[in-house]
Design a protein around this motif. Structure first.
Motif, PDB file in Angstrom:
ATOM      1  N   THR A  23       0.825  -1.211   0.000  1.00 34.90           N
ATOM      2  CA  THR A  23       0.000   0.000   0.000  1.00 34.90           C
ATOM      3  C   THR A  23       0.857   1.258   0.000  1.00 34.90           C
ATOM      4  N   ASN A  24       2.057   1.138   0.580  1.00 37.54           N
ATOM      5  CA  ASN A  24       2.941   2.299   0.689  1.00 37.54           C
ATOM      6  C   ASN A  24       4.057   2.295  -0.353  1.00 37.54           C
ATOM      7  N   GLY A  25       3.842   1.562  -1.434  1.00 38.57           N
ATOM      8  CA  GLY A  25       4.732   1.678  -2.586  1.00 38.57           C
ATOM      9  C   GLY A  25       5.915   0.745  -2.647  1.00 38.57           C
ATOM     10  N   TYR A  26       5.947  -0.261  -1.786  1.00 36.68           N
ATOM     11  CA  TYR A  26       7.052  -1.215  -1.813  1.00 36.68           C
ATOM     12  C   TYR A  26       6.615  -2.511  -2.499  1.00 36.68           C
ATOM     13  N   SER A  27       7.605  -3.222  -3.028  1.00 37.21           N
ATOM     14  CA  SER A  27       7.382  -4.582  -3.502  1.00 37.21           C
ATOM     15  C   SER A  27       7.844  -5.514  -2.388  1.00 37.21           C
ATOM     16  N   ILE A  28       7.242  -6.699  -2.290  1.00 35.15           N
ATOM     17  CA  ILE A  28       7.587  -7.587  -1.177  1.00 35.15           C
ATOM     18  C   ILE A  28       7.958  -8.991  -1.643  1.00 35.15           C
ATOM     19  N   LEU A  29       8.704  -9.660  -0.787  1.00 36.33           N
ATOM     20  CA  LEU A  29       9.027 -11.079  -0.949  1.00 36.33           C
ATOM     21  C   LEU A  29       8.722 -11.763   0.372  1.00 36.33           C
ATOM     22  N   LYS A  30       8.056 -12.925   0.300  1.00 38.32           N
ATOM     23  CA  LYS A  30       7.688 -13.635   1.529  1.00 38.32           C
ATOM     24  C   LYS A  30       8.156 -15.089   1.432  1.00 38.32           C
ATOM     25  N   PRO A  31       9.399 -15.367   1.785  1.00 38.83           N
ATOM     26  CA  PRO A  31       9.899 -16.747   1.678  1.00 38.83           C
ATOM     27  C   PRO A  31       9.159 -17.695   2.612  1.00 38.83           C
ATOM     28  N   LYS A  32       8.954 -18.914   2.143  1.00 31.43           N
ATOM     29  CA  LYS A  32       8.279 -19.935   2.940  1.00 31.43           C
ATOM     30  C   LYS A  32       9.239 -21.025   3.419  1.00 31.43           C
ATOM     31  N   ASP A  33      10.363 -21.176   2.720  1.00 32.79           N
ATOM     32  CA  ASP A  33      11.339 -22.206   3.071  1.00 32.79           C
ATOM     33  C   ASP A  33      12.388 -21.601   3.999  1.00 32.79           C
ATOM     34  N   PHE A  34      12.255 -21.840   5.285  1.00 31.06           N
ATOM     35  CA  PHE A  34      13.154 -21.220   6.255  1.00 31.06           C
ATOM     36  C   PHE A  34      14.474 -21.973   6.402  1.00 31.06           C
ATOM     37  N   ASN A  35      14.636 -23.042   5.622  1.00 26.18           N
ATOM     38  CA  ASN A  35      15.912 -23.766   5.614  1.00 26.18           C
ATOM     39  C   ASN A  35      16.927 -23.129   4.672  1.00 26.18           C
ATOM     40  N   GLN A  36      16.429 -22.295   3.744  1.00 31.59           N
ATOM     41  CA  GLN A  36      17.292 -21.773   2.683  1.00 31.59           C
ATOM     42  C   GLN A  36      17.302 -20.244   2.618  1.00 31.59           C
ATOM     43  N   ILE A  37      17.101 -19.583   3.734  1.00 28.88           N
ATOM     44  CA  ILE A  37      16.967 -18.127   3.722  1.00 28.88           C
ATOM     45  C   ILE A  37      18.177 -17.413   3.105  1.00 28.88           C
ATOM     46  N   PRO A  38      19.420 -17.705   3.512  1.00 29.53           N
ATOM     47  CA  PRO A  38      20.559 -17.004   2.898  1.00 29.53           C
ATOM     48  C   PRO A  38      20.603 -17.179   1.382  1.00 29.53           C
ATOM     49  N   GLN A  39      20.319 -18.384   0.907  1.00 30.69           N
ATOM     50  CA  GLN A  39      20.329 -18.628  -0.535  1.00 30.69           C
ATOM     51  C   GLN A  39      19.216 -17.849  -1.227  1.00 30.69           C
ATOM     52  N   ILE A  40      18.049 -17.777  -0.589  1.00 33.45           N
ATOM     53  CA  ILE A  40      16.926 -17.023  -1.155  1.00 33.45           C
ATOM     54  C   ILE A  40      17.286 -15.537  -1.229  1.00 33.45           C
ATOM     55  N   VAL A  41      17.983 -15.035  -0.218  1.00 30.43           N
ATOM     56  CA  VAL A  41      18.433 -13.638  -0.233  1.00 30.43           C
ATOM     57  C   VAL A  41      19.399 -13.412  -1.394  1.00 30.43           C
ATOM     58  N   LYS A  42      20.338 -14.335  -1.588  1.00 32.09           N
ATOM     59  CA  LYS A  42      21.292 -14.213  -2.700  1.00 32.09           C
ATOM     60  C   LYS A  42      20.584 -14.166  -4.041  1.00 32.09           C
ATOM     61  N   GLU A  43      19.590 -15.034  -4.204  1.00 31.02           N
ATOM     62  CA  GLU A  43      18.905 -15.154  -5.492  1.00 31.02           C
ATOM     63  C   GLU A  43      18.003 -13.961  -5.793  1.00 31.02           C
ATOM     64  N   ASN A  44      17.411 -13.360  -4.745  1.00 29.49           N
ATOM     65  CA  ASN A  44      16.421 -12.303  -4.964  1.00 29.49           C
ATOM     66  C   ASN A  44      16.942 -10.894  -4.719  1.00 29.49           C
ATOM     67  N   ASN A  45      18.049 -10.786  -3.987  1.00 29.08           N
ATOM     68  CA  ASN A  45      18.701  -9.492  -3.761  1.00 29.08           C
ATOM     69  C   ASN A  45      17.733  -8.391  -3.311  1.00 29.08           C
ATOM     70  N   PRO A  46      17.046  -8.577  -2.178  1.00 26.84           N
ATOM     71  CA  PRO A  46      16.110  -7.549  -1.697  1.00 26.84           C
ATOM     72  C   PRO A  46      16.844  -6.284  -1.274  1.00 26.84           C
ATOM     73  N   ASP A  47      16.115  -5.177  -1.193  1.00 23.02           N
ATOM     74  CA  ASP A  47      16.709  -3.904  -0.794  1.00 23.02           C
ATOM     75  C   ASP A  47      16.723  -3.729   0.720  1.00 23.02           C
ATOM     76  N   LEU A  48      15.858  -4.479   1.414  1.00 21.51           N
ATOM     77  CA  LEU A  48      15.800  -4.421   2.880  1.00 21.51           C
ATOM     78  C   LEU A  48      15.158  -5.710   3.367  1.00 21.51           C
ATOM     79  N   ILE A  49      15.544  -6.138   4.561  1.00 15.10           N
ATOM     80  CA  ILE A  49      15.000  -7.370   5.138  1.00 15.10           C
ATOM     81  C   ILE A  49      14.381  -7.078   6.499  1.00 15.10           C
ATOM     82  N   LEU A  50      13.153  -7.588   6.717  1.00 10.31           N
ATOM     83  CA  LEU A  50      12.530  -7.599   8.038  1.00 10.31           C
ATOM     84  C   LEU A  50      12.697  -9.018   8.571  1.00 10.31           C
TER      85      LEU A  50
END
Length: 222
Positions: A23-50
């Motif tokens: 709603t506030n102009g951001y795009s989001i990613l919501k990973p479901k596989d918590f075993n591969q988080i670092p790899q998912i970050v590498k592949e998707n290159n987000p601008d910020l992580i919560l």
């Protein structure tokens, strides 16, 4: 448009934060596989992580440490653990901010906006995506090429944006529909076909033929 990855195993909270950010102009990613988080970050290159601390497998502290081994992406811990030790560990291990649940949504947005501005001070074109001589203007919902332009509907804008941020990758129809669903846009298979056809027609109108290619049985690729 900046992309924020929400790493939290509470699906309801993940969806609530996601809708707030969209709603506030951001795009989001919501990973479901918590075993591969670092790899998912590498592949998707987000601008910020919560990042939550309490996760099904590795905790947020370990994940933060692993991410910091290859990336300086801003990380905000959002957690129900509110001791001074937790906050100290989060910052010491590479977190940029620490927010406890329950949180005020406006404060969360303010923290995110402030961190984005500090991390990307020279990114003045956050609302424009360019690729292969195509310019997608998110604020005006238009596409431009060689002085020609066409307006897009909200769904068309979201679909083309999603394909552009995944350029070079095959994006399945299911992935696109799930992305639109996360954006509170409900699109079925037939509606997606119609939207893709309309986007292609508008791209052709401004001189970009075959910009979106179909991979039979797999999806689409730019």
């Amino acid at each position: 448009m900046f992309t924020i990855m929400i790493i939290d195993d509470n699906e309801q909270l993940q969806n609530e934060i996601g809708n707030l950010l969209i709603t506030n102009g951001y795009s989001i990613l919501k990973p479901k596989d918590f075993n591969q988080i670092p790899q998912i970050v590498k592949e998707n290159n987000p601008d910020l992580i919560l990042l939550d601390i309490n996760l099904p497998n590795d905790d947020g502290f370990k994940i933060c440490t692993e991410i910091r081994s290859f990336s300086k992406v801003p990380i905000i811990f959002i957690t129900s653990r509110n001791t001074n030790i937790d906050e100290l560990m989060a910052i010491t291990l590479g977190g940029d901010d620490f927010i406890t649940k329950p949180y005020n949504t406006q404060i969360l947005l303010a923290r995110i906006n402030a961190l984005i501005k500090r991390a990307y001070p020279n990114d003045t074109n956050m609302d424009i995506v360019e690729y292969n001589n195509l310019k997608l203007n998110i604020l005006s919902s238009t596409i431009e090429h060689n002085g020609n332009s066409e307006e897009l509907t909200k769904n068309e804008l979201k679909i083309l944006y999603y394909l552009l941020i995944n350029k070079g990758k095959i994006v399945s129809r299911v992935d696109i529909m799930e992305y639109l669903w996360d954006s509170s846009m409900f699109v079925n298979d037939n509606t997606l076909t119609v939207n893709i056809a309309r986007i292609r027609n508008k791209l052709e109108e401004i001189g970009l033929k075959d910009f979106i290619k179909t991979k039979r049985g797999q999806g689409y690729i730019i």
